[in-house]
Design an enzyme around this catalytic site. Structure first.
Site, PDB file in Angstrom:
ATOM      1  N   GLU A  97      33.785 -15.918 -11.316  1.00 47.15           N
ATOM      2  CA  GLU A  97      33.580 -16.755 -10.292  1.00 47.15           C
ATOM      3  C   GLU A  97      32.337 -16.092  -8.903  1.00 47.15           C
ATOM      4  OE1 GLU A  97      38.549 -17.520  -9.049  1.00 47.15           O
ATOM      5  OE2 GLU A  97      37.776 -16.177  -9.238  1.00 47.15           O
ATOM      6  N   CYS A 110      28.540 -13.195  -2.819  1.00 40.00           N
ATOM      7  CA  CYS A 110      28.756 -11.790  -3.798  1.00 40.00           C
ATOM      8  C   CYS A 110      29.299 -12.412  -5.102  1.00 40.00           C
ATOM      9  CB  CYS A 110      30.768 -11.721  -3.159  1.00 40.00           C
ATOM     10  SG  CYS A 110      31.730 -10.301  -4.216  1.00 40.00           S
ATOM     11  N   CYS A 117      36.863  -7.692 -16.581  1.00 45.68           N
ATOM     12  CA  CYS A 117      36.887  -6.438 -16.583  1.00 45.68           C
ATOM     13  C   CYS A 117      37.444  -5.126 -17.648  1.00 45.68           C
ATOM     14  CB  CYS A 117      36.616  -5.664 -15.468  1.00 45.68           C
ATOM     15  SG  CYS A 117      36.065  -4.542 -14.296  1.00 45.68           S
ATOM     16  N   CYS A 121      41.396  -1.099 -13.111  1.00 45.38           N
ATOM     17  CA  CYS A 121      41.897  -0.641 -11.379  1.00 45.38           C
ATOM     18  C   CYS A 121      43.117  -1.190 -10.997  1.00 45.38           C
ATOM     19  CB  CYS A 121      40.580  -0.369 -10.831  1.00 45.38           C
ATOM     20  SG  CYS A 121      39.335  -0.321 -10.959  1.00 45.38           S
ATOM     21  N   CYS A 124      43.293  -4.154  -8.970  1.00 41.42           N
ATOM     22  CA  CYS A 124      42.492  -4.982  -8.602  1.00 41.42           C
ATOM     23  C   CYS A 124      42.750  -6.328  -9.604  1.00 41.42           C
ATOM     24  CB  CYS A 124      41.164  -4.839  -9.269  1.00 41.42           C
ATOM     25  SG  CYS A 124      39.465  -5.653  -9.653  1.00 41.42           S
ATOM     26  N   GLY A 169      33.640  -7.247 -12.584  1.00 41.52           N
ATOM     27  CA  GLY A 169      33.122  -6.844 -13.824  1.00 41.52           C
ATOM     28  C   GLY A 169      32.773  -5.454 -13.019  1.00 41.52           C
ATOM     29  N   CYS A 342      37.711  -9.362  -1.540  1.00 35.65           N
ATOM     30  CA  CYS A 342      37.353  -8.008  -2.853  1.00 35.65           C
ATOM     31  C   CYS A 342      39.066  -8.057  -3.947  1.00 35.65           C
ATOM     32  CB  CYS A 342      37.757  -6.758  -2.044  1.00 35.65           C
ATOM     33  SG  CYS A 342      35.686  -7.030  -1.103  1.00 35.65           S
TER      34      CYS A 342
HETATM   35  N1  SAH Z   1      33.374  -2.888 -10.836  1.00 38.30           N
HETATM   36  C1  SAH Z   1      32.422  -2.775  -9.380  1.00 38.30           C
HETATM   37  C2  SAH Z   1      32.802  -3.636  -8.520  1.00 38.30           C
HETATM   38  C3  SAH Z   1      33.851  -4.440  -8.388  1.00 38.30           C
HETATM   39  S1  SAH Z   1      34.934  -4.602  -7.208  1.00 38.30           S
HETATM   40  C4  SAH Z   1      33.583  -1.359  -8.587  1.00 38.30           C
HETATM   41  O1  SAH Z   1      34.374  -0.942  -8.785  1.00 38.30           O
HETATM   42  O2  SAH Z   1      32.798  -0.887  -7.154  1.00 38.30           O
HETATM   43  C5  SAH Z   1      34.291  -4.636  -5.288  1.00 38.30           C
HETATM   44  C6  SAH Z   1      35.344  -4.194  -4.274  1.00 38.30           C
HETATM   45  O3  SAH Z   1      36.321  -4.202  -4.689  1.00 38.30           O
HETATM   46  C7  SAH Z   1      35.580  -2.419  -5.389  1.00 38.30           C
HETATM   47  O4  SAH Z   1      35.398  -1.374  -4.348  1.00 38.30           O
HETATM   48  C8  SAH Z   1      36.555  -2.495  -5.767  1.00 38.30           C
HETATM   49  O5  SAH Z   1      37.625  -1.063  -5.596  1.00 38.30           O
HETATM   50  C9  SAH Z   1      37.721  -3.392  -4.659  1.00 38.30           C
HETATM   51  N2  SAH Z   1      38.670  -4.023  -4.792  1.00 38.30           N
HETATM   52  C10 SAH Z   1      39.419  -4.224  -6.085  1.00 38.30           C
HETATM   53  N3  SAH Z   1      41.092  -4.376  -6.119  1.00 38.30           N
HETATM   54  C11 SAH Z   1      40.598  -4.980  -4.772  1.00 38.30           C
HETATM   55  C12 SAH Z   1      41.641  -5.312  -3.822  1.00 38.30           C
HETATM   56  N4  SAH Z   1      42.978  -6.338  -4.348  1.00 38.30           N
HETATM   57  N5  SAH Z   1      41.969  -5.557  -2.451  1.00 38.30           N
HETATM   58  C13 SAH Z   1      40.666  -4.804  -1.431  1.00 38.30           C
HETATM   59  N6  SAH Z   1      39.460  -4.010  -2.040  1.00 38.30           N
HETATM   60  C14 SAH Z   1      39.823  -4.047  -3.643  1.00 38.30           C
END
Ligand code: SAH
Length: 355
Positions: A97, A110, A117, A121, A124, A169, A342
């Site tokens: 996406e 974006c 991934c 986390c 996420c 990712g 995000c």
């Molecule tokens: N792997 C990379 C890029 C992908 S995520 C990273 O970790 O930076 C892009 C951003 O969105 C990251 O800061 C991630 O932690 C955040 N993110 C992930 N899940 C989220 C959520 N449910 N709500 C808001 N931000 C989130």
């Protein structure tokens, strides 16, 4: 002979191909490569047969050896706030996406660096999808090309003004492809995005950060999300491997090398990382290298166990940081209704079983 895909070349290998495979005179290869490169990346050429500025003989030769085939759009969703999410089907059938976020004075795209991934986390959605594969540099760049095509963004005044590698990712676990993709994005004869128009976001792969400072040189965003190793480890398993202390050192180096502040991303999870004490601890980290913090509203997804911090509490958290003398902004959530915000990206692509 099977056709080569144009998007699998960088400028250097394109020149070699023209010289060796197409047997173009050596003194003309740079000029021809540039013509082709500009037509595709600057003007959005979709069919080689439309390239009327080339001698017919050369054009026919190109058509017999090269294709401009791109991944295609499998689905488009538009949010009530104008955010657009494209589900892209890659040439190998996997899906990824990317999201366009229009704002008053700019438009941000974006893009993703992996299908799925490995990081897991806890907050996420992508983390619930196993890593299917690293994207090739062509698949990273083609997300931009497809979005530009959709928005008819080929004029001098860009519609997509900024690119963030914040989709699915971890960019630094696909370092080489990300590096080449960024080179192509930056190329002045092509897509022409300055290094300050591109942001790479990482969960903090500490050993890659110094390398990226020298070789990639864009803005860097670090997904910090917690001021202590204890809390960070709870929500980001990667912290077992790379501790905050190391990240601080690497960020210090990155900020000095590119001469820019690092953006710390901090997703606010109610009762987890949003206390006043956390804010104070965060300022102690911020004192150690040039940075600013971007507080992110938590975007929920089906099945998640966290709740977003109340707006009021986000504001008082932000104020503590500002009162300590640092920049703190609150990122407005966009595209939530289409799971385009995000951390909400996820596709149904699965890794093929290895027998
Ligand atoms: N792997 C990379 C890029 C992908 S995520 C990273 O970790 O930076 C892009 C951003 O969105 C990251 O800061 C991630 O932690 C955040 N993110 C992930 N899940 C989220 C959520 N449910 N709500 C808001 N931000 C989130």
């Amino acid at each position: 002979m099977s056709l080569k895909n144009f998007f699998d070349f960088n400028f250097q290998t394109l020149k070699q191909f023209l010289l060796i495979d197409l047997k173009i005179e050596e003194k003309k290869t740079s000029m021809r490569a540039k013509q082709l490169w500009q037509a595709v990346y600057k003007k959005g050429l979709e069919e080689l047969s439309h390239l009327t500025t080339l001698p017919v003989e050369l054009r026919d030769k190109l058509i017999s050896k090269i294709t401009l085939k791109k991944p295609k759009i499998a689905d488009t969703q538009t949010s009530e706030d104008g955010t657009i999410k494209w589900l892209i089907e890659l040439l190998d059938g996997n899906k990824v996406e990317c999201v366009f976020i229009p704002e008053k004075t700019r438009g941000t795209l974006c893009i993703s660096s992996q299908v799925g991934c490995t990081l897991n986390c806890r907050f996420c959605h992508t983390g619930t999808q196993r890593l299917v594969k690293n994207l090739d540099f062509s698949e990273i760049v083609n997300q931009v090309m497809i979005a530009k095509e959709q928005l008819d963004d080929w004029k001098e005044q860009k519609i997509i003004t900024n690119i963030v590698l914040m989709g699915m990712g971890e960019p630094f676990y696909n370092y080489d492809n990300v590096k080449t993709a960024v080179e192509i994005l930056k190329d002045k004869d092509g897509l022409n995005y300055g290094p300050k128009k591109i942001t790479v976001s990482t969960a903090g792969i500490a050993d890659k950060i110094p390398l990226a400072a020298k070789e990639i040189g864009t803005y860097l965003a670090l997904s910090l999300h917690a001021p202590t190793d204890e809390i960070r480890e709870l929500i980001m398993p990667i912290n077992k491997k790379f501790k905050i202390k190391d990240l601080i050192e690497q960020c210090k180096y990155y900020a000095e090398t590119v001469n820019e502040k690092i953006t710390l991303e901090y997703v606010m999870l109610r009762g987890i990382n949003d206390s006043k004490e956390c804010a104070n601890q965060l300022t102690k980290i911020m004192a150690q290298f040039p940075c600013k913090v971007n507080l992110i509203e938590f975007n929920p997804w089906p099945g998640v166990n966290y709740l977003p911090t109340e707006r009021e509490d986000m504001e008082s958290f932000s104020k503590i940081i500002q009162d300590a003398g640092y920049i703190s902004t609150i990122r407005r959530s966009r595209g939530q209704d289409i799971l385009g915000a995000c951390g909400q990206l996820r596709t149904e692509s699965e890794r093929k079983k290895l027998n």
